[in-house]
Design an enzyme around this catalytic site. Structure first.
Site, mmCIF file in Angstrom:
data_model
loop_
_atom_site.group_PDB
_atom_site.id
_atom_site.type_symbol
_atom_site.label_atom_id
_atom_site.label_comp_id
_atom_site.label_asym_id
_atom_site.label_seq_id
_atom_site.Cartn_x
_atom_site.Cartn_y
_atom_site.Cartn_z
ATOM 1 N N THR A 1 0.824 -1.193 0.000
ATOM 2 C CA THR A 1 0.000 0.000 0.000
ATOM 3 C C THR A 1 0.864 1.251 0.000
ATOM 4 O O THR A 1 1.958 1.234 0.548
ATOM 5 C CB THR A 1 -0.814 -0.050 1.308
ATOM 6 N N ARG B 1 -12.797 -8.779 0.292
ATOM 7 C CA ARG B 1 -11.937 -8.543 1.458
ATOM 8 C C ARG B 1 -11.531 -7.059 1.517
ATOM 9 O O ARG B 1 -11.139 -6.464 0.523
ATOM 10 C CB ARG B 1 -10.697 -9.430 1.365
ATOM 11 N N VAL B 2 -11.667 -6.459 2.677
ATOM 12 C CA VAL B 2 -11.235 -5.071 2.882
ATOM 13 C C VAL B 2 -10.146 -5.072 3.944
ATOM 14 O O VAL B 2 -10.295 -5.698 4.994
ATOM 15 C CB VAL B 2 -12.420 -4.185 3.325
ATOM 16 N N GLY B 3 -9.068 -4.358 3.672
ATOM 17 C CA GLY B 3 -7.963 -4.318 4.627
ATOM 18 C C GLY B 3 -7.993 -3.077 5.498
ATOM 19 O O GLY B 3 -9.023 -2.412 5.654
ATOM 20 N N ASP B 4 -6.843 -2.763 6.041
ATOM 21 C CA ASP B 4 -6.729 -1.652 6.988
ATOM 22 C C ASP B 4 -6.794 -0.287 6.319
ATOM 23 O O ASP B 4 -7.109 0.711 6.969
ATOM 24 C CB ASP B 4 -5.406 -1.770 7.755
ATOM 25 N N GLY C 1 -2.615 -6.159 6.605
ATOM 26 C CA GLY C 1 -3.682 -5.266 7.028
ATOM 27 C C GLY C 1 -4.518 -5.799 8.166
ATOM 28 O O GLY C 1 -5.003 -5.037 9.011
ATOM 29 N N THR D 1 1.356 -0.041 6.072
ATOM 30 C CA THR D 1 1.501 -0.853 4.868
ATOM 31 C C THR D 1 1.767 -2.278 5.324
ATOM 32 O O THR D 1 2.469 -2.475 6.311
ATOM 33 C CB THR D 1 2.720 -0.363 4.061
ATOM 34 N N GLY D 2 1.233 -3.241 4.604
ATOM 35 C CA GLY D 2 1.555 -4.633 4.926
ATOM 36 C C GLY D 2 0.340 -5.391 5.426
ATOM 37 O O GLY D 2 -0.778 -5.112 5.003
HETATM 38 N N1 ASP Z 1 -2.231 -3.120 3.945
HETATM 39 C C1 ASP Z 1 -2.746 -3.631 2.718
HETATM 40 C C2 ASP Z 1 -4.022 -4.364 2.984
HETATM 41 O O1 ASP Z 1 -4.103 -5.080 3.983
HETATM 42 C C3 ASP Z 1 -1.853 -4.551 1.965
HETATM 43 C C4 ASP Z 1 -0.418 -4.151 1.788
HETATM 44 O O2 ASP Z 1 -0.013 -3.052 2.099
HETATM 45 O O3 ASP Z 1 0.345 -4.987 1.300
HETATM 46 O O4 ASP Z 1 -4.906 -4.306 2.177
#
Ligand code: ASP
Length: 319
Positions: free
Chosen positions: A181, A209-212, A235, A232-233
């Site tokens: 992200t 699916r919804v992330g952070d 979520g 980022t990462g």
């Molecule tokens: N944080 C993002 C999510 O969970 C994914 C990412 O940054 O790799 O959607």
């Protein structure tokens, strides 16, 4: 608003596609809101980036679904869209949710698309040939003869996540290369502090699916009194730990941005999680202090001040 410490802007890896243009807006006395939107739009339009906007990697069915949010530090106003399809610049739609639909903060799926259509946003095909090929290459491995038992070979959280989220396609390997992200946080000359986040989410995620990134307090938070933070990462870990809000609360308690980020990541890292993958974060305070932390070595964040001749890269503290 308090004394002027801006303009200053920070962003996650690969935000350098948009940060110089965003800084131009800030230098000219423009708003942090305009700068963050402009910077993230450029990242969303960067076809070489497969984690955001057009050319983002698709969900398990090969459909690109995007999440984005924006938050204003002085008012804590927040706008977001999630699992939105066919609109290349979700950050601008998120801003419109905040400004033109203030009775709401987050629109998802078809409702978000209807709102974008109503406002006259243009539609586009988001799955580029290159992203489609990456997805198809993953699908090919599903048809190989050695499917059985492959899941047990997944060793990293990333691999386990992607494999386990797919009843449809049973098994996916993680995408290699610069990933994640994009976050951009800007402090303008007036002292406004705005945080924006945009993503195509985890590659090959379960549809819907919804992330952070679309959730206040998880992947995005800005409070003019203390600071703004974004993630980022992985979520789901940021969602479960309320990571961005935790960072801001840590700053409120007196920590430096770097310490605040580190403490939040340690808190997330303490949660049980079979799909553990790296989480990264960064923070900027209203007096211009900044910092970042990461679950892995070698991560950086991007910085520009009024005097920068180009993007500068600062190390994130590894856990
Ligand atoms: N944080 C993002 C999510 O969970 C994914 C990412 O940054 O790799 O959607």
């Amino acid at each position: 608003m308090s004394a002027v410490h801006g303009p200053i802007i920070i962003g996650s890896e690969r935000s350098e596609a948009g940060i110089p243009a965003a800084m131009e807006i800030l230098r000219a006395g423009g708003s942090a809101l305009d700068a963050v939107e402009r910077g993230l739009r450029m990242c969303e339009d960067n076809l070489e980036d497969h984690y955001i906007g057009t050319s983002g990697l698709p969900n398990a069915r090969g459909i690109v679904e995007l999440d984005a949010s924006i938050m204003v530090g002085s008012t804590r106003a927040f706008g977001a869209v999630a699992a939105i399809k066919n609109y290349p610049n979700p950050i601008s739609i998120a801003r419109k949710v905040m400004e033109e639909l203030p009775q709401h903060a987050l629109l998802v799926g078809e409702g978000a698309e209807a709102f974008a259509e109503y406002l006259g946003f243009s539609k586009a095909e988001l799955l580029t040939p290159e992203a489609k090929k990456l997805w198809k290459d993953q699908l090919k491995t599903i048809n190989s003869e050695s499917i059985e038992g492959e899941n047990t070979k997944a060793t990293t959280g990333d691999e386990r996540y992607r494999m386990a989220s797919l009843e449809l396609v049973k098994r996916m390997a993680p995408h290699e290369g610069p990933w994640g992200t994009i976050n951009i946080i800007a402090l303008d000359k007036s002292g406004e502090l705005v945080c924006g986040v945009s993503t195509s989410g985890y590659p090959y995620k379960h549809p819907g699916r919804v992330g952070d990134s679309a959730v206040p307090g998880a992947g995005n938070y800005s409070d003019i009194r203390y600071g703004a933070a974004a993630c980022t990462g992985r979520g789901e870990l940021a969602l479960r730990s309320g990571a961005a809000r935790t960072i801001v609360e840590n700053i409120r308690a007196g920590m430096s941005p770097e310490d605040a980020c580190t403490a939040a990541l340690l808190e997330a890292a303490a949660l049980p999680d079979d799909f553990r993958a790296e989480l990264r974060c960064l923070a900027l305070t209203p007096d211009g202090r900044h910092g970042g932390a990461s679950g892995m070595q070698g991560s950086t964040y991007t910085l520009m001040t009024e005097h920068s001749t180009g993007p500068e890269f600062h190390p994130r503290r590894p856990l």
